[in-house]
Design a protein around this motif. Sequence first.
Motif, PDB file in Angstrom:
ATOM      1  N   GLU A 180     -11.585  66.345   4.002  1.00  0.00           N
ATOM      2  CA  GLU A 180     -11.233  66.680   5.484  1.00  0.00           C
ATOM      3  C   GLU A 180     -10.030  65.581   6.008  1.00  0.00           C
ATOM      4  OE1 GLU A 180     -11.369  65.161   9.454  1.00  0.00           O
ATOM      5  OE2 GLU A 180     -12.805  64.137   7.832  1.00  0.00           O
ATOM      6  N   ASN A 181      -9.032  66.014   6.675  1.00  0.00           N
ATOM      7  CA  ASN A 181      -7.943  65.370   7.283  1.00  0.00           C
ATOM      8  C   ASN A 181      -7.453  64.096   6.011  1.00  0.00           C
ATOM      9  OD1 ASN A 181      -7.154  65.225  10.247  1.00  0.00           O
ATOM     10  ND2 ASN A 181      -6.841  63.018   9.672  1.00  0.00           N
ATOM     11  N   GLN A 209     -17.638  75.191   2.961  1.00  0.00           N
ATOM     12  CA  GLN A 209     -16.634  75.697   3.966  1.00  0.00           C
ATOM     13  C   GLN A 209     -15.493  74.451   4.310  1.00  0.00           C
ATOM     14  OE1 GLN A 209     -18.866  77.592   7.658  1.00  0.00           O
ATOM     15  NE2 GLN A 209     -20.144  76.309   6.774  1.00  0.00           N
ATOM     16  N   TYR A 210     -14.405  74.796   4.729  1.00  0.00           N
ATOM     17  CA  TYR A 210     -13.371  74.217   5.466  1.00  0.00           C
ATOM     18  C   TYR A 210     -12.982  73.140   4.705  1.00  0.00           C
ATOM     19  CZ  TYR A 210     -17.667  73.209   8.316  1.00  0.00           C
ATOM     20  OH  TYR A 210     -19.177  73.229   8.803  1.00  0.00           O
ATOM     21  N   ALA A 212      -9.828  70.693   5.558  1.00  0.00           N
ATOM     22  CA  ALA A 212      -9.416  70.961   6.849  1.00  0.00           C
ATOM     23  C   ALA A 212      -8.653  69.730   7.506  1.00  0.00           C
ATOM     24  CB  ALA A 212     -10.820  71.063   7.676  1.00  0.00           C
ATOM     25  N   THR A 213      -7.553  70.103   8.317  1.00  0.00           N
ATOM     26  CA  THR A 213      -6.650  69.335   8.718  1.00  0.00           C
ATOM     27  C   THR A 213      -6.075  68.501   8.186  1.00  0.00           C
ATOM     28  OG1 THR A 213      -8.111  67.541   9.698  1.00  0.00           O
ATOM     29  CG2 THR A 213      -8.263  69.592  10.919  1.00  0.00           C
ATOM     30  N   ARG A 249     -12.754  79.455   5.514  1.00  0.00           N
ATOM     31  CA  ARG A 249     -11.911  78.540   6.227  1.00  0.00           C
ATOM     32  C   ARG A 249     -11.413  77.455   5.331  1.00  0.00           C
ATOM     33  NH1 ARG A 249     -14.364  77.522  11.874  1.00  0.00           N
ATOM     34  NH2 ARG A 249     -16.025  76.331  10.768  1.00  0.00           N
ATOM     35  N   ILE A 298      -8.362  74.969   6.774  1.00  0.00           N
ATOM     36  CA  ILE A 298      -8.124  75.443   8.042  1.00  0.00           C
ATOM     37  C   ILE A 298      -7.346  74.261   8.864  1.00  0.00           C
ATOM     38  CG2 ILE A 298     -10.335  74.332   8.793  1.00  0.00           C
ATOM     39  CD1 ILE A 298     -10.597  76.601  10.746  1.00  0.00           C
ATOM     40  N   LYS A 323      -2.027  70.294   7.667  1.00  0.00           N
ATOM     41  CA  LYS A 323      -0.895  69.752   8.360  1.00  0.00           C
ATOM     42  C   LYS A 323      -0.076  69.024   7.231  1.00  0.00           C
ATOM     43  CE  LYS A 323      -3.867  68.615  12.294  1.00  0.00           C
ATOM     44  NZ  LYS A 323      -3.504  70.025  13.124  1.00  0.00           N
ATOM     45  N   MET A 380     -10.681  83.698   6.496  1.00  0.00           N
ATOM     46  CA  MET A 380     -10.201  82.632   7.587  1.00  0.00           C
ATOM     47  C   MET A 380      -9.576  81.637   6.904  1.00  0.00           C
ATOM     48  SD  MET A 380     -10.191  84.207  10.518  1.00  0.00           S
ATOM     49  CE  MET A 380     -10.220  83.056  11.879  1.00  0.00           C
ATOM     50  N   PHE A 430      -6.470  79.171   8.329  1.00  0.00           N
ATOM     51  CA  PHE A 430      -6.267  79.592   9.655  1.00  0.00           C
ATOM     52  C   PHE A 430      -5.626  78.445  10.645  1.00  0.00           C
ATOM     53  CE2 PHE A 430      -8.448  79.277  13.873  1.00  0.00           C
ATOM     54  CZ  PHE A 430      -7.999  80.204  14.735  1.00  0.00           C
ATOM     55  N   MET A 431      -4.480  78.688  11.362  1.00  0.00           N
ATOM     56  CA  MET A 431      -3.772  77.873  12.106  1.00  0.00           C
ATOM     57  C   MET A 431      -3.039  76.803  11.167  1.00  0.00           C
ATOM     58  SD  MET A 431      -5.792  77.422  15.791  1.00  0.00           S
ATOM     59  CE  MET A 431      -4.367  76.727  16.647  1.00  0.00           C
ATOM     60  N   GLN A 462      -0.657  74.447   9.441  1.00  0.00           N
ATOM     61  CA  GLN A 462       0.576  74.156  10.379  1.00  0.00           C
ATOM     62  C   GLN A 462       1.507  73.741   9.002  1.00  0.00           C
ATOM     63  OE1 GLN A 462      -1.815  71.810  13.667  1.00  0.00           O
ATOM     64  NE2 GLN A 462       0.189  70.818  13.007  1.00  0.00           N
ATOM     65  N   SER A 463       1.238  73.014   7.868  1.00  0.00           N
ATOM     66  CA  SER A 463       2.231  72.671   6.855  1.00  0.00           C
ATOM     67  C   SER A 463       1.402  72.150   5.840  1.00  0.00           C
ATOM     68  CB  SER A 463       3.374  71.670   7.431  1.00  0.00           C
ATOM     69  OG  SER A 463       2.636  70.299   7.630  1.00  0.00           O
ATOM     70  N   SER A 485      -2.628  82.998  12.205  1.00  0.00           N
ATOM     71  CA  SER A 485      -2.137  82.338  13.118  1.00  0.00           C
ATOM     72  C   SER A 485      -1.317  81.170  12.495  1.00  0.00           C
ATOM     73  CB  SER A 485      -2.987  81.792  14.426  1.00  0.00           C
ATOM     74  OG  SER A 485      -3.623  82.739  15.221  1.00  0.00           O
TER      75      SER A 485
END
Lengths: 227, 446
Positions: free
Chosen positions: A82-83, A97-98, A101-102, A117, A120, A123, A136, A139-140, A142-143, A159
């Motif tokens: 994550e991140n 899941q996820y 993420a980010t 996800r 998700i 970035k 999903m 989802f969203m 960004q890059s 999205s």
Amino acid sequence: MQTIDLETSGLRDLNATLHAQAQETNQTNWEIINPKGSHAVAVGLDAPIEVNVKGSTGYYTGGMNKQATVHVHGSAGPGVAENMMSGSVIIEGDASQYAGATGNGGLLVIKGNASSRCGISMKGIDIVVHGNVGHMSAFMAQSGNMVVCGDAGDALGDSIYEARLFVRGSVKSLGADCIEKEMRPEHIEILRDLLEKGGCDAKPEEFKRYGSARRLYNFDVDNAGDY
Amino acid sequence: MKDEQSKYVSRTVPIQSATFTNPINAEIRRAADTGIYDIRGGGAKRRVPHFDDLLFLGASISRYALEGYREKCDTRVTLGTRFAKKPIELDIPVTIAGMSFGALSGPAKEALGRGASAAGTSTTTGDGGMTEEERGHSNKLVYQVLPSRYGMNPDDLRRCDAIEVVVGQGAKPGGGGMLLGQKISDRVASMRNLPQGIDQRSACRHPDWTGPDDLEIKILELREITGWEKPIYVKVGGTRPYYDTTLAIKAGADVVVLDGMQGGTAATQDVFIEHVGLPTLACIRPAVQALQDQGLHREVQLVVSGGIRTGADVAKALALGADAVAIGTAAMVAIGDNDPKWEAEYQKLGTTAGAYDDWHEGQDPAGITTQDPELMARFDPLEGGRRLRNYLKVLTLEAQTIARACGHNHLHNLEPEDLCALTMEAAAMARVPLAGTEWYPGKPGL
């Protein structure tokens, strides 16, 4: 090689020890045994070290990683890497899941399947999944880049902003503003490099690329039905 | 003459509808023109039960007052005493709420840091990451972990003094925000990892967790990354304060931040701002009840925000059980937002000083809610900081004055028994007696 037994050392000792590794540490190889699904294993690392986790982990393994290589010889729970900022996280089994993420940077490799996800709000991270991803995913987003060697579930790239999605298998459905895009030579090169880094023997030409139609970048009431 | 009399017909006096008022009709016409709901900032404007509906009962014979200008009334507060190795020590129980860089200009963030530090309190980042302007000027800085995760990184997690996991916001509990493309400068776009000029949506929920059990594990991760040093706040919008506070405590929060519906926002739907959430007044007692039921009142601190404007508001929130308050809109007004000196320019924008709320459009004449270099240059962060410092001092002095009059030598000694309510609604929400009685709706034993 330094070994930390999570059963005897505990999570706080583990992370504090890994955080204490300076840039110039000569203790570059670490082995963690008995993770037994522990959460927050090897989070917030910021040194060029290699950490091998012998077994499966819980939530957020390798979260917010910088520089380090975290290798899970098992499966990982929700929110792995994550991140992440840089470095890499490799999962030999499946991820929940996820995953990723980010993530802002670095490389996440999942040799099994990823659940829903995946990626998700990514970035800038690169994610390579040898198997399938669930619904999903991205989802969203960004890059960054997501490579799926298997199939993708419903609403892929819903999205989406500027992330690139490469899928070899089927896509159950695409989310809002996500479309199939032309696979140009530069994308083949990006994908070839990611497949090599991710340890995949798939051919880039077998993949389709998905990305943003950019129709929803600025709010327009006439597109309200698409949101 | 006869002809004139025969022409006269009695008519009813024209009466404006109480339902279809001029502002409502104007909004109907605006919606019909544009086909889109109104997006704005500024928080709720409708009248709801508020701290003004409460009064303090000063001392006479049955209570012993403290001398206003002689006897000490302490204002210090410590936040994060439950688990954090380094709790936050503040000189005053008034903090600055999270406001994003992007929504606010860099100089505005600097002014908030300067003013808060001079008054001995903290500021909070917002949906857009940490700026050097704010970190450099805030002695105590709370770093928000928001659903969007714009600008989120472990280096800033380690540079902050406390971490605030934002689950909800009083102006829009359950909703996300929208920063329009015209405010997305190169710098804002770069911090958020998005192209310049596109609308930036802030997610309404965290991408990497799905409920209170996940929140607990998320907090564990944040603590592990930062060595268990920093207090972890959990911010919720005021909707179900008893249950949300209970779950935040269970998830391991050191501090619960409770934001009522009069809280501000940079940009969201007007219909959301005005029709979702609970008045701040109604949020406090259920949250305090949750803390008391868990045996953690004062061990887990409660920060209340949403429409705090005066020292009386501060004192009333503390008397109802809060440990501190946070101000957002009031801080912006203090540093110069909606200042009448820009009236001519507000009028050019079709509004007036005091009513300007299109903060998302980036045209703020005061240079505060904008990324336009020319407008930003109008704002002096030194002067803004001085004004904020003064305002925070006044809030504190006012609260102290009230506390002394109620016989207390610390603001935290204010209690519900110091209050009465002017209306039945306020009595019920604040659970304090209606003025002149010992009764409030729902009081046990009656």
